[in-house]
Enzyme design. Structure first.
Site, PDB file in Angstrom:
ATOM      1  N   GLN A   1      -4.440  -5.188   7.086  1.00  0.00           N
ATOM      2  CA  GLN A   1      -5.649  -6.011   6.625  1.00  0.00           C
ATOM      3  C   GLN A   1      -5.546  -7.444   7.211  1.00  0.00           C
ATOM      4  O   GLN A   1      -6.208  -8.326   6.941  1.00  0.00           O
ATOM      5  CB  GLN A   1      -5.422  -6.269   5.064  1.00  0.00           C
TER       6      GLN A   1
ATOM      7  N   CYS B   1      -4.798   2.589  -3.590  1.00  0.00           N
ATOM      8  CA  CYS B   1      -3.633   3.167  -3.052  1.00  0.00           C
ATOM      9  C   CYS B   1      -2.512   1.993  -3.337  1.00  0.00           C
ATOM     10  O   CYS B   1      -1.602   1.795  -2.594  1.00  0.00           O
ATOM     11  CB  CYS B   1      -3.727   3.316  -1.310  1.00  0.00           C
TER      12      CYS B   1
ATOM     13  N   HIS C   1       0.816  -1.083   0.076  1.00  0.00           N
ATOM     14  CA  HIS C   1      -0.003  -0.062   0.005  1.00  0.00           C
ATOM     15  C   HIS C   1       0.801   1.073  -0.132  1.00  0.00           C
ATOM     16  O   HIS C   1       2.208   1.113   0.760  1.00  0.00           O
ATOM     17  CB  HIS C   1      -0.635  -0.046   1.257  1.00  0.00           C
TER      18      HIS C   1
ATOM     19  N   ASP D   1       2.983  -4.639   8.306  1.00  0.00           N
ATOM     20  CA  ASP D   1       1.859  -3.729   8.076  1.00  0.00           C
ATOM     21  C   ASP D   1       0.623  -4.485   8.250  1.00  0.00           C
ATOM     22  O   ASP D   1       0.159  -5.525   7.392  1.00  0.00           O
ATOM     23  CB  ASP D   1       2.042  -3.205   6.577  1.00  0.00           C
TER      24      ASP D   1
ATOM     25  N   LYS E   1     -10.577  -0.802  10.432  1.00  0.00           N
ATOM     26  CA  LYS E   1     -10.824  -1.584   9.652  1.00  0.00           C
ATOM     27  C   LYS E   1     -11.111  -3.006  10.486  1.00  0.00           C
ATOM     28  O   LYS E   1     -11.413  -4.197   9.889  1.00  0.00           O
ATOM     29  CB  LYS E   1      -9.522  -1.975   8.923  1.00  0.00           C
TER      30      LYS E   1
HETATM   31  N1  PMP Z   1      -1.843  -0.678   4.724  1.00  0.00           N
HETATM   32  C1  PMP Z   1      -2.815  -1.587   4.200  1.00  0.00           C
HETATM   33  C2  PMP Z   1      -2.349  -2.937   3.487  1.00  0.00           C
HETATM   34  C3  PMP Z   1      -3.958  -1.169   3.982  1.00  0.00           C
HETATM   35  O1  PMP Z   1      -4.916  -1.956   3.340  1.00  0.00           O
HETATM   36  C4  PMP Z   1      -4.504   0.237   4.387  1.00  0.00           C
HETATM   37  C5  PMP Z   1      -5.458   0.826   4.283  1.00  0.00           C
HETATM   38  N2  PMP Z   1      -6.251   0.728   2.841  1.00  0.00           N
HETATM   39  C6  PMP Z   1      -3.330   0.917   5.106  1.00  0.00           C
HETATM   40  C7  PMP Z   1      -2.018   0.412   5.059  1.00  0.00           C
HETATM   41  C8  PMP Z   1      -3.533   2.359   5.554  1.00  0.00           C
HETATM   42  O2  PMP Z   1      -4.460   2.388   6.456  1.00  0.00           O
HETATM   43  P1  PMP Z   1      -5.025   3.737   7.092  1.00  0.00           P
HETATM   44  O3  PMP Z   1      -5.824   4.573   5.877  1.00  0.00           O
HETATM   45  O4  PMP Z   1      -5.918   3.165   8.257  1.00  0.00           O
HETATM   46  O5  PMP Z   1      -3.848   4.417   7.569  1.00  0.00           O
END
Ligand code: PMP
Length: 415
Positions: A204, A371, A122, A201, A227
């Site tokens: 997910q 993203c 991401h 990270d 999430k």
């Molecule tokens: N890493 C991953 C794998 C994600 O899916 C996301 C959110 N889509 C993020 C980081 C960023 O999360 P946040 O927008 O809550 O900071």
């Protein structure tokens, strides 16, 4: 098996109609819905306990502080951390990773050092490292996907030399749903290259899999509350105490000092030193309640339920794929992937698919680059549709999605 009917009754949003249809919410990788207990916890804090934490000696201040610290201790238990002081409250995963890049990265990276990320990342686990490399003269290396859409782990060993200081990778991909076996990966890396620091990270994974940070063999782990049924604007950075103790604060100001003089300051103990300013107290309490709700149902039960949905959805997508109606991306083994389905409907742009599903069926899915623009480039598509599932979703909703996709084809006169 989960009692999805009972679970759905806990989420007030499922009473809503969307464009005349009962809501079918399949955008859980972006954010999850909230059960009534989490909403109640937020209301209860503001209605009955609202005060700033760590400041002022009065009853409400004490209550707020106790609730905030109890939330920290509960979340430490939830992810198997040994000490609540290893839990740093942040806004989200993005902030947690930026904190590590600033506080740990700037102190440890030198010109010609190397950071490894994967092609699945991401933007939140890519851009902080890109910037850190620009700031320090370090180099960013990318672990590629192999032809099956899995990471080329055999190649990782050849990448990891003495110059590599950090490997940062997703636990679960938000685009392809790939589950990275970080436990094995991290254990191998720590064995063959003990000088390398590891960041996972968990944005997910934490909502969907049992997490025990001590068993993962990583140095940093981060996740977002929103999430995993919790409120927006609250997340967690976990790191081993010994590492956090060596790190400079990311933000400085109120609430994070032990002593301040006109020209200097000393930092407070962990974790306050990383929580400058007034924190999201209600958010932390709400996230703690969300983690209790997940534990009541059992993270392994949630994973089993989602694996069942994954097996069924794969079957339904493959039927369509064989007819040339969709392209589905990612691994086909339900043991190796989470319930995230990224696809394109042949002949229809992803945004049109998402819009028609919403308008004609009340189905919420994501469309776009999720993203992860480098991965879109690799897949050679400008955008995809993404349907992502959670503990309250059902096989019937997968059928509704597939029927919805056939309807989109009709709207576009493709049948
Ligand atoms: N890493 C991953 C794998 C994600 O899916 C996301 C959110 N889509 C993020 C980081 C960023 O999360 P946040 O927008 O809550 O900071």
């Amino acid at each position: 098996m989960l009692a999805t009917d009972k679970i759905r009754a806990d989420f007030p949003i499922f009473k809503r109609q969307i464009n005349g249809h009962p809501l079918i919410y399949l955008d859980n990788a972006a954010t999850s819905q909230k059960p009534q207990v989490v909403i109640n916890a937020l209301v209860d804090f503001y209605q009955n306990h609202n005060a700033n934490v760590h400041r002022g000696i009065h009853t409400l201040g004490d209550e707020a502080t106790q609730l905030y610290q109890a939330a920290r201790a509960n979340l430490a238990r939830f992810i198997g951390a040994s000490d609540p002081n290893e839990i740093v409250f942040v806004r989200n995963t993005t902030e947690a990773i930026n904190l590590v890049a600033f506080s740990w990265g700037l102190a440890h990276l030198k010109p010609d050092d190397e950071i490894i990320v994967t092609e699945l990342e991401h933007h939140s686990n890519l851009l902080p490292w890109q910037r850190l490399c620009r700031q320090t003269g370090a180099k960013l290396l990318h672990l590629p996907l192999d032809n099956n859409g899995d990471l080329a782990f055999s190649y990782l060993k050849s990448l990891v030399g003495q110059r590599v200081k950090l490997v940062a990778f997703s636990h679960v991909s938000n685009v392809l749903g790939t589950i990275i076996d970080i436990q094995h990966l991290a254990r191998d890396l720590k064995h063959s290259a003990p000088h390398v620091c590891l960041l996972a990270d968990g944005a997910q994974s934490t909502p969907h899999l049992p997490i025990h940070v001590k068993d993962l063999h990583v140095d940093f782990f981060c996740f977002s509350g929103h999430k995993m049924l919790g409120p927006m604007g609250i997340g967690v950075l976990w790191a081993k105490k010994a590492i956090l103790e060596t790190m400079e604060p990311f933000l400085v100001g109120g609430g994070m000092i032990s002593q301040v003089k006109p020209d200097s300051a000393e930092w407070a103990d962990l974790p306050d030193r990383f929580e400058a300013g007034t924190p999201n107290v209600a958010g932390a309490i709400g996230l703690s309640v969300a983690s209790d709700y997940l534990q009541q149902h059992g993270l392994q039960n949630i994973r089993d339920h989602e694996q069942d949905l994954t097996t069924y959805a794969l079957q339904r997508f493959v039927e369509m794929e064989k007819q040339g109606l969709v392209t589905l991306y990612g691994l086909r083994d339900p043991n190796k992937r989470a319930a995230i389905f990224t696809f394109n409907l042949t002949g229809v742009h992803a945004h049109d698919v998402a819009q028609i599903l919403d308008r004609e069926c009340g189905i919420a899915v994501r469309s776009g680059h999720h993203c992860n623009q480098p991965l879109m480039e690799k897949l050679d598509v400008p955008a995809t549709v993404r349907a992502s599932f959670y503990l309250y979703n059902t096989r019937d909703e997968i059928d509704a999605l597939i029927n919805g996709l056939h309807l989109v084809r009709k709207v576009f006169k493709l049948t």
